[in-house]
Design an enzyme around this catalytic site. Sequence first.
Site: not given
Ligand code: NDP
Length: 268
Positions: A40, A45, A70, A103, A185, A223, A225-226, A231, A235
């Site tokens: 995604d 982005y 998007k 979006h 998350l 979806i 992100k890490s 991680r 996930n």
């Molecule tokens: P998430 O809820 O997926 O959280 C990501 C954060 O959690 C990062 O800081 C990551 O750290 C941390 N993390 C990931 N896995 C773990 C784990 N197993 N244990 C502990 N911490 C963890 O946030 P996002 O906001 O990135 O949302 C996910 C996706 O949703 C986005 O990437 C995007 O594709 C989409 N999105 C869409 C939006 C929209 O308007 N349509 C708006 C926002 C997001 P690290 O990377 O350091 O591992």
Amino acid sequence: MKLNNGVEIPQLGFGVWQVPDGETAATVTAALEAGYRSIDTAAAYGNETGVGDALAASGLPREELFVTTKVWNADQGYDATLRAFDTSLGKLGLDHLDLYLIHWPAPERDRYLDTWRALERLAAEGRIRAAGVSNFRAADLTRLFDHSELVPAVNQIELHPGLQQTELRALHARHGIATEAWSPLAQGAVLDDPAVTAIARRTGKSPAQVVLRWHLQLGTIVIPKSATPARIRQNLDVFDFELTEQDLAAIAATDRDLRTGPHPDQFN
Ligand code: NDP
């Protein structure tokens, strides 16, 4: 999961918001190697090129991949969306997209009905396998139903234990729209919730795995992100345990209107 037009989407995919373009190819490569097949991204982005590089380098057959991007707020409108779509496809290095989303509804711009007509055309031409929306409120969906033929396949919304979106999910279910959770998350903000950590201790899984499992059992597409390889793998490792009715009730009780991103009323 099967979308309302019969197209299948992996229920668990990989998000790349806030991954810098220069690091995106390596991050998406790590995700594909771990086993993710759904990615995604979004024009906004700024990392569609990095995603495209990783997809090309993977050597995976196109039909095994599910790619979502998007159209950004500034590109809303019929012609602008068609142009933005071509730009995104070029950056991704693809000849068609699996899922294209509006979006944000961007109420002040008020152009999403025209934007949706462009997505309907792209779907009719087979350039996108499914059309959907993101951050649409109940009133936006109702307006779309009143003014167009095609029902969105997906509404991608902020959704996690702190913001459970019960009413909107029920509306989606009534109209055959799949719910896709962004920030599943809560960007980490729900991982210390006592309800979540207690289940994590009992099951031997991490808090993030418990939250992802909650999404899967809710029936939402998710979806996470890490940028951390361990991680990224962790996930995806959420198919060997199950939350009980009691676990689900404990997490249901943590709903608290916790938004980590903007409210669609205000974002333009
Ligand atoms: P998430 O809820 O997926 O959280 C990501 C954060 O959690 C990062 O800081 C990551 O750290 C941390 N993390 C990931 N896995 C773990 C784990 N197993 N244990 C502990 N911490 C963890 O946030 P996002 O906001 O990135 O949302 C996910 C996706 O949703 C986005 O990437 C995007 O594709 C989409 N999105 C869409 C939006 C929209 O308007 N349509 C708006 C926002 C997001 P690290 O990377 O350091 O591992």
